[in-house]
Design a protein around this motif. Structure first.
Motif, PDB file in Angstrom:
ATOM      1  N   GLY A  14       0.748  -1.133  -0.132  1.00 37.76           N
ATOM      2  CA  GLY A  14       0.115   0.105  -0.073  1.00 37.76           C
ATOM      3  C   GLY A  14       0.693   1.345   0.097  1.00 37.76           C
ATOM      4  N   LEU A  15       0.045   2.252   0.334  1.00 38.78           N
ATOM      5  CA  LEU A  15       0.596   3.651  -0.030  1.00 38.78           C
ATOM      6  C   LEU A  15       1.130   4.543   1.363  1.00 38.78           C
ATOM      7  CD1 LEU A  15      -2.086   4.558  -2.649  1.00 38.78           C
ATOM      8  CD2 LEU A  15       0.328   4.144  -3.154  1.00 38.78           C
ATOM      9  N   SER A  16       1.834   3.859   2.011  1.00 38.17           N
ATOM     10  CA  SER A  16       2.286   4.606   3.416  1.00 38.17           C
ATOM     11  C   SER A  16       3.315   5.390   2.872  1.00 38.17           C
ATOM     12  CB  SER A  16       2.735   3.443   4.336  1.00 38.17           C
ATOM     13  OG  SER A  16       4.023   3.102   3.989  1.00 38.17           O
ATOM     14  N   LYS A  17       3.494   6.491   3.705  1.00 37.49           N
ATOM     15  CA  LYS A  17       4.838   7.560   3.325  1.00 37.49           C
ATOM     16  C   LYS A  17       6.151   6.537   3.180  1.00 37.49           C
ATOM     17  CE  LYS A  17       6.122  10.304   6.214  1.00 37.49           C
ATOM     18  NZ  LYS A  17       5.735  10.881   7.422  1.00 37.49           N
ATOM     19  N   GLU A  18       6.290   5.586   4.073  1.00 46.07           N
ATOM     20  CA  GLU A  18       7.624   5.229   4.387  1.00 46.07           C
ATOM     21  C   GLU A  18       7.948   4.195   3.044  1.00 46.07           C
ATOM     22  OE1 GLU A  18       5.450   5.312   6.896  1.00 46.07           O
ATOM     23  OE2 GLU A  18       6.634   6.421   8.359  1.00 46.07           O
ATOM     24  N   THR A  19       6.748   3.471   2.695  1.00 45.83           N
ATOM     25  CA  THR A  19       6.694   2.631   1.457  1.00 45.83           C
ATOM     26  C   THR A  19       7.231   3.160   0.212  1.00 45.83           C
ATOM     27  OG1 THR A  19       5.458   0.840   2.682  1.00 45.83           O
ATOM     28  CG2 THR A  19       5.832   0.878   0.238  1.00 45.83           C
ATOM     29  N   ILE A  20       6.293   4.428   0.088  1.00 39.41           N
ATOM     30  CA  ILE A  20       6.618   5.170  -1.006  1.00 39.41           C
ATOM     31  C   ILE A  20       8.091   5.728  -1.134  1.00 39.41           C
ATOM     32  CG2 ILE A  20       5.984   7.411  -2.427  1.00 39.41           C
ATOM     33  CD1 ILE A  20       3.018   6.854  -1.533  1.00 39.41           C
ATOM     34  N   ARG A  21       8.668   6.109  -0.048  1.00 41.61           N
ATOM     35  CA  ARG A  21       9.905   6.703  -0.026  1.00 41.61           C
ATOM     36  C   ARG A  21      10.915   5.593  -0.336  1.00 41.61           C
ATOM     37  NH1 ARG A  21      11.705  10.684   4.892  1.00 41.61           N
ATOM     38  NH2 ARG A  21      11.459  12.361   3.368  1.00 41.61           N
ATOM     39  N   PHE A  22      10.703   4.135  -0.072  1.00 36.27           N
ATOM     40  CA  PHE A  22      11.726   3.251  -0.359  1.00 36.27           C
ATOM     41  C   PHE A  22      11.604   2.859  -1.657  1.00 36.27           C
ATOM     42  CE2 PHE A  22      11.997   1.736   4.254  1.00 36.27           C
ATOM     43  CZ  PHE A  22      13.375   1.771   4.212  1.00 36.27           C
ATOM     44  N   ILE A  23      10.085   3.005  -2.277  1.00 32.35           N
ATOM     45  CA  ILE A  23      10.208   2.617  -3.834  1.00 32.35           C
ATOM     46  C   ILE A  23      10.770   3.714  -4.673  1.00 32.35           C
ATOM     47  CG2 ILE A  23       8.484   2.625  -5.630  1.00 32.35           C
ATOM     48  CD1 ILE A  23       6.285   1.306  -3.447  1.00 32.35           C
ATOM     49  N   THR A  24      10.672   5.102  -4.276  1.00 33.18           N
ATOM     50  CA  THR A  24      11.278   6.021  -5.140  1.00 33.18           C
ATOM     51  C   THR A  24      12.547   5.831  -5.032  1.00 33.18           C
ATOM     52  OG1 THR A  24      10.630   7.508  -3.465  1.00 33.18           O
ATOM     53  CG2 THR A  24       9.158   7.626  -5.228  1.00 33.18           C
ATOM     54  N   ALA A  25      13.045   5.722  -3.774  1.00 31.33           N
ATOM     55  CA  ALA A  25      14.674   5.704  -3.664  1.00 31.33           C
ATOM     56  C   ALA A  25      15.448   4.663  -4.369  1.00 31.33           C
ATOM     57  CB  ALA A  25      14.945   5.895  -2.354  1.00 31.33           C
ATOM     58  N   SER A  26      14.424   3.428  -4.833  1.00 29.75           N
ATOM     59  CA  SER A  26      15.189   2.150  -5.309  1.00 29.75           C
ATOM     60  C   SER A  26      15.450   2.289  -6.862  1.00 29.75           C
ATOM     61  CB  SER A  26      14.353   1.290  -5.201  1.00 29.75           C
ATOM     62  OG  SER A  26      14.024   0.944  -3.654  1.00 29.75           O
ATOM     63  N   GLY A  60      21.887   3.511  -7.326  1.00 27.23           N
ATOM     64  CA  GLY A  60      22.743   2.639  -6.594  1.00 27.23           C
ATOM     65  C   GLY A  60      22.692   3.204  -5.234  1.00 27.23           C
ATOM     66  N   ILE A  61      23.362   2.664  -4.250  1.00 22.82           N
ATOM     67  CA  ILE A  61      23.194   2.962  -2.781  1.00 22.82           C
ATOM     68  C   ILE A  61      23.441   4.169  -2.487  1.00 22.82           C
ATOM     69  CG2 ILE A  61      25.600   2.516  -2.196  1.00 22.82           C
ATOM     70  CD1 ILE A  61      22.635   0.939  -0.470  1.00 22.82           C
ATOM     71  N   LYS A  62      24.374   5.075  -3.325  1.00 21.64           N
ATOM     72  CA  LYS A  62      24.406   6.564  -2.723  1.00 21.64           C
ATOM     73  C   LYS A  62      23.173   7.183  -3.259  1.00 21.64           C
ATOM     74  CE  LYS A  62      29.184   7.753  -2.162  1.00 21.64           C
ATOM     75  NZ  LYS A  62      30.031   6.294  -2.753  1.00 21.64           N
ATOM     76  N   GLY A  63      22.587   7.040  -4.224  1.00 20.19           N
ATOM     77  CA  GLY A  63      21.357   7.644  -4.560  1.00 20.19           C
ATOM     78  C   GLY A  63      20.159   7.234  -3.740  1.00 20.19           C
ATOM     79  N   PHE A  64      20.121   5.813  -3.629  1.00 25.50           N
ATOM     80  CA  PHE A  64      19.281   5.373  -2.665  1.00 25.50           C
ATOM     81  C   PHE A  64      19.185   5.957  -1.179  1.00 25.50           C
ATOM     82  CE2 PHE A  64      17.883   2.458   0.628  1.00 25.50           C
ATOM     83  CZ  PHE A  64      16.607   2.280   0.119  1.00 25.50           C
ATOM     84  N   VAL A  65      20.275   6.245  -0.595  1.00 24.06           N
ATOM     85  CA  VAL A  65      20.318   6.748   0.772  1.00 24.06           C
ATOM     86  C   VAL A  65      19.759   8.431   0.720  1.00 24.06           C
ATOM     87  CG1 VAL A  65      21.805   7.476   2.682  1.00 24.06           C
ATOM     88  CG2 VAL A  65      22.067   5.177   1.622  1.00 24.06           C
ATOM     89  N   ARG A  66      20.275   8.955  -0.426  1.00 22.38           N
ATOM     90  CA  ARG A  66      20.029  10.336  -0.451  1.00 22.38           C
ATOM     91  C   ARG A  66      18.653  10.519  -0.752  1.00 22.38           C
ATOM     92  NH1 ARG A  66      23.667  12.140  -4.691  1.00 22.38           N
ATOM     93  NH2 ARG A  66      21.808  12.194  -6.232  1.00 22.38           N
ATOM     94  N   LYS A  67      17.994   9.674  -1.576  1.00 22.54           N
ATOM     95  CA  LYS A  67      16.587   9.912  -1.788  1.00 22.54           C
ATOM     96  C   LYS A  67      15.665   9.471  -0.723  1.00 22.54           C
ATOM     97  CE  LYS A  67      15.655   9.818  -6.735  1.00 22.54           C
ATOM     98  NZ  LYS A  67      15.079   9.064  -7.626  1.00 22.54           N
ATOM     99  N   LEU A  68      16.013   8.325  -0.133  1.00 21.58           N
ATOM    100  CA  LEU A  68      15.484   7.904   1.180  1.00 21.58           C
ATOM    101  C   LEU A  68      15.320   8.881   2.055  1.00 21.58           C
ATOM    102  CD1 LEU A  68      14.060   5.296   2.337  1.00 21.58           C
ATOM    103  CD2 LEU A  68      16.237   4.790   3.113  1.00 21.58           C
ATOM    104  N   LEU A  69      16.416   9.522   2.346  1.00 20.38           N
ATOM    105  CA  LEU A  69      16.367  10.502   3.661  1.00 20.38           C
ATOM    106  C   LEU A  69      16.053  11.891   3.177  1.00 20.38           C
ATOM    107  CD1 LEU A  69      19.625   8.896   5.075  1.00 20.38           C
ATOM    108  CD2 LEU A  69      17.217   8.509   5.753  1.00 20.38           C
TER     109      LEU A  69
END
Ligand SMILES: Nc1ncnc2c1ncn2[C@@H]1O[C@H](COP(=O)(O)OP(=O)(O)O)[C@@H](O)[C@H]1O
Ligand SMILES: [Mg+2]
Length: 298
Positions: free
Chosen positions: A154-166, A287-296
């Motif tokens: 579903g569409l929780s804020k956290e899940t959406i963040r993980f998805i868009t950061a991946s 990759g991981i750098k972009g992931f962390v940056r976007k996630l946070l």
């Protein structure tokens, strides 16, 4: 250092030095791990079972995989493996443990980070904490080809963040109409937020290839028509009673019943995945750098 961390290091070095565990069709090159979010619109569609068994199959193909249970509230990857999780992200964020210490190993020495109460904290950390977390995750990702996040439905804020950061998002759906419409809703919301998000579909619990194809077509056609978005199909996993039997035994089905239809399907799917994997360059913002940056990013 814990036993699990020692086992992990051993596993990583054995994969590095054993050429038989590396196949011709190499996965992502460069020094950064490819980050995959596994998600679904509706809950209970088989995300965690898919993530776990897909990871095990990728590992069999010689890839170094880390499974990260990011399902806030419904974390259960450890239960599916019959492993009692000692530590989770919470311990890392509290600086009680390092990343390599919270990584535990499941069957076939599969490294994983257990979910827990830590994840909601992740989004309300101080700058200093964020920096610490970033460094920790970057360090571990250097040794991985893939990091698989089992996110909540579903569409929780956290899940959406993980998805868009991946780097990419695998959307799991079943042939049930409710699962299909929820999967499309999820894709639409994420696409509206981040039009560069890349999706792939997995149809779980299909009675046969035809049903899987029809299910995928429904989502693909609507996504193409209304979002102008192509969502390739990664494959399907059959509806198979062995899955539930394996869950009850707390053993991944691909290990417990390697010759079952579900296991054959996921084997084929993992092989196809490694052959058509997206390439991530080390210097790419992904990759991981972009992931962390976007996630946070806040
Ligand atoms: N391919 C399958 N065939 C039959 N049953 C399945 C299959 N995949 C999942 N299930 C059933 O669905 C249940 C929920 O799966 P789970 O992976 O925990 O879903 P989610 O993580 O999406 O909530 C499993 O315990 C199992 O009984
Ligand atoms: Mg789950």
């Amino acid at each position: 250092m814990t036993d699990q961390a020692a086992a992990l290091r051993e596993l990583i070095s054995s994969l590095r030095t054993d050429p038989s565990k590396q196949t011709e069709t190499s996965g992502p090159s460069g020094k950064t791990a490819h980050i995959i979010a596994v998600t679904s619109g509706k809950g209970g569609v088989g995300k965690s079972n898919f993530t776990l068994n897909f990871a095990l199959e990728l590992q069999k193909l010689g890839r170094r995989v880390l499974v990260f249970d990011a399902d806030i509230g419904m974390a259960n990857i450890d239960v599916l493996m019959g492993v009692r999780s000692q530590y989770n992200l919470f311990h890392l964020l509290k600086r009680e443990k390092s990343m390599s210490e919270i990584i535990q190993t499941g069957p076939n020495s599969l490294p994983f980070v257990a979910g827990g109460s830590g994840l909601t904290e992740l989004f309300s950390l101080s700058e200093e904490d964020l920096l610490y977390f970033t460094r920790q995750i970057e360090e571990i990702a250097q040794d991985m080809d893939y990091v698989l996040f089992d996110t909540g439905a579903g569409l929780s804020k956290e899940t959406i963040r993980f998805i868009t950061a991946s780097d990419e998002c695998i959307v799991v759906t079943t042939p049930e109409p409710t699962s299909i419409t929820d999967a499309y809703a999820l894709v639409k919301v994420v696409h509206d937020l981040e039009s560069e998000a890349r999706f792939r579909l997995v149809v779980n619990r299909a009675s046969d290839y035809r049903e899987a194809q029809q299910t995928a077509d429904k989502i693909r056609l609507v996504a193409e028509k209304f979002l102008r978005l192509d969502i390739p199909v990664l494959g399907h996993v059959s509806d198979d009673p062995h899955v539930s039997q394996a869950v009850k035994k707390q053993t991944p089905f691909s290990i417990r019943f390697p010759n079952s239809q579900a296991s054959k399907d996921i084997q084929e799917l993992a092989l196809r995945y490694t052959q058509h994997s997206l390439q991530v360059r080390a210097d790419s913002p992904k990759g991981i750098k972009g992931f962390v940056r976007k996630l946070l990013k806040r």
